[in-house]
Design an enzyme around this catalytic site. Structure first.
Site, mmCIF file in Angstrom:
data_model
loop_
_atom_site.group_PDB
_atom_site.id
_atom_site.type_symbol
_atom_site.label_atom_id
_atom_site.label_comp_id
_atom_site.label_asym_id
_atom_site.label_seq_id
_atom_site.Cartn_x
_atom_site.Cartn_y
_atom_site.Cartn_z
ATOM 1 C CB THR A 136 21.785 17.173 -9.203
ATOM 2 O OG1 THR A 136 21.125 17.699 -10.400
ATOM 3 C CG2 THR A 136 21.614 15.697 -9.007
ATOM 4 C CG HIS A 185 -16.608 -22.096 -17.377
ATOM 5 N ND1 HIS A 185 -16.010 -21.681 -18.017
ATOM 6 C CD2 HIS A 185 -16.394 -23.330 -16.755
ATOM 7 C CE1 HIS A 185 -14.749 -22.045 -17.949
ATOM 8 N NE2 HIS A 185 -14.981 -23.301 -17.336
ATOM 9 C CD GLN A 261 20.310 15.214 -13.585
ATOM 10 O OE1 GLN A 261 19.365 15.726 -13.624
ATOM 11 N NE2 GLN A 261 21.353 15.923 -14.301
ATOM 12 C CB SER A 310 -33.321 2.556 -5.986
ATOM 13 O OG SER A 310 -33.991 3.458 -7.096
ATOM 14 C CB VAL A 317 -30.109 -2.515 -0.156
ATOM 15 C CG1 VAL A 317 -28.990 -2.051 0.753
ATOM 16 C CG2 VAL A 317 -31.625 -2.308 0.727
ATOM 17 N NE ARG A 350 16.432 14.491 -13.994
ATOM 18 C CZ ARG A 350 15.191 14.291 -13.548
ATOM 19 N NH1 ARG A 350 14.527 13.321 -14.194
ATOM 20 N NH2 ARG A 350 14.711 15.017 -12.557
ATOM 21 C CB THR A 356 4.996 15.750 -15.140
ATOM 22 O OG1 THR A 356 5.404 16.910 -15.169
ATOM 23 C CG2 THR A 356 3.238 15.733 -14.914
#
Length: 477
Positions: A136, A185, A261, A310, A317, A350, A356
């Site tokens: 298959t 923290h 399958q 920039s 930088v 199946r 996809t």
């Protein structure tokens, strides 16, 4: 009104996505494994090897044994699969409207043409009906995806990820003894070393790479519903499980003996979860380094970064390598999570949701590979500013409060009087307040500690309060 040019009609085609456009050069190595063309070449490879397997093992009564030259010819069909063959296959698929059936017809064309290369007597001209026998489409597809993903991981993604992790480990070793203020923290906390903190991330990344390196790539070739129905009714005297296992393992894959399958794709979900976890640890690295840059612990070498800062503020930088990596890791993880969640489910025997979905495997890997490249380039453009870290440490003498109260507790346990309520006393001194060297030392001197303990604490500074952080980096090897 003048109509605009349609980019969709231009040649060569304009890329819709960034991986095939702006970032093509970085992700190009994946094209040889995870593109549509690579998948079709893998399908052709599986069909050829199944034909060789059946004929060489005498599985089919009456089927000829192929000569070495005939086998070389068949494998050459795969090896020479290039742009002309891709176009030819696309033309066949336009008629069949079925991708795997197009591969079958493509191979049969090559078998019919074999006489031109091998002579009129070649057995290849008469074995066309063996192509795709008992198969298959999913028998071909599951093996093809396993092969392409295996090679993409082993030949492209894993080497790049390993090089990044090794680069980070080298940076950790180099800076193992550079003291740095920790921030739990977001607040000033017990000092560490820059190398130790980088080593933590390198160690985490290596654990994920080890898991990925042990990944299994499963495959099956057992027919329309996983029962060997066509095999057993057509040639009942063959142990088809033995043949299936031999074929799958002969491709360098792990045989899955129980499927519907489709091959169940659980191995894919496991792999993508591990790669997503690597991505997330790398994302943690990117955000931490970004923060260290903002604190001034790292200075960015503009020449090494290979970028302009920039567009309007010439002094800047920007840490764009790490920001780019963050975004691409998030896109990659979103796709990998979707793949892992979708591929483990198939309705009854199946459905086609996996078809996809699997076409996006290359996109998920591409964004991860792009992020790895950005982090590598970003790390290469960093200069450590040990002086900035020293200034930060010297401005936060209150972090020694932990050391002092812990020493007081130890002395209280040892029977030294006057050591009561150490935590509360240090809290009163330090919480919400900045304490300088003079204030901390004056406090220590008045505690009534034994002389050796007092002198040890008086000699301590935030930069010297890093425990055994530097030696912990040795765990990286």
């Amino acid at each position: 009104m003048t109509s605009r040019i349609s980019f969709a009609d231009l040649e060569p085609p304009i890329a819709l996505g960034p991986l095939d456009g702006r970032y093509r050069g970085t992700v190009a190595p994946l094209v040889d494994h995870l593109s549509e063309a690579a998948l079709n070449r893998a399908r052709l490879h599986v069909e050829v090897e199944w034909l060789i397997h059946l004929t060489s093992r005498g599985v089919l009564p009456g089927a000829p044994r192929l000569s070495d030259g005939e086998i070389d010819y068949l494998r050459g069909v795969v090896a020479t699969f290039g742009s002309d063959e891709i176009a030819e296959l696309a033309a066949i698929e336009a008629e069949t409207r079925h991708d795997v059936k197009a591969i079958e017809y493509f191979l049969k064309r090559r078998l019919a043409a074999a006489a031109e290369s091998l002579g009129e007597s070649t057995a290849l001209t008469g074995v066309g009906e063996i192509v795709h026998i008992f198969c298959t489409s999913e028998d071909i597809n599951n093996l093809s995806y396993a092969l392409t993903v295996r090679d993409a991981v082993g030949q492209v993604w894993l080497p790049a990820a390993t090089e990044l992790t090794d680069q980070l480990a080298d940076l950790a070793r180099t800076n193992a003894e550079v003291p740095m203020l920790s921030r739990t923290h977001g607040q000033a906390a017990t000092p560490s070393t820059l190398g130790k903190e980088l080593a933590v991330l390198a160690h985490r990344l290596r654990r994920q790479l080890a898991r990925i390196g042990r990944a299994e790539f499963l495959g099956k070739i057992n027919g329309a519903t996983g029962t060997y129905g066509a095999h057993a009714i057509s040639v009942p005297g063959v142990d088809w499980e033995v043949e299936a296992e031999a074929f799958v393992t002969g491709l360098g894959l792990t045989w899955n003996p129980l499927t519907t399958q489709i091959e169940s794709h659980d191995w894919q979900a496991e792999l993508y979860a591990d790669i997503a976890r690597f991505n997330r640890v790398l994302h943690n690295l990117a955000t931490d380094v970004w923060t260290y840059i903002s604190l001034g612990y790292f200075a960015q070498n503009l020449a090494a970064q290979g970028s302009t800062g920039s567009s309007t503020m010439p002094h800047k930088v920007n840490p764009i390598r790490f920001e780019n990596a963050e975004a691409n890791l998030e896109v990659s993880c979103a796709l990998l999570d979707t793949l892992a969640a979708t591929l483990v489910t198939s309705r009854l025997q199946r459905d086609l949701t996996d078809s996809t979905t699997q076409r996006n495997i290359g996109v998920a890997f591409g964004h991860s590979l792009l992020a790895i490249d950005n982090v590598r380039r970003g790390l290469a453009g960093l200069d450590v500013d040990a002086a900035a870290m020293e200034r930060d440490l010297d401005a936060n003498w209150e972090v020694l409060g932990e050391a002092v109260q812990s020493a007081m507790r130890a002395q209280q346990v040892a029977g030294i009087s006057g050591m009561a309520d150490p935590y509360e006393r240090l809290k009163e001194l330090t919480r919400g307040r900045r304490v300088d060297a003079e204030g901390m030392r004056a406090f220590i001197a008045d505690l009534g500690l034994p002389d050796d303990v007092r002198d040890r604490l008086l000699a301590l500074s935030p930069a010297g309060y890093t425990g055994i952080a530097a030696s912990l980096v040795r765990h990286l090897g």
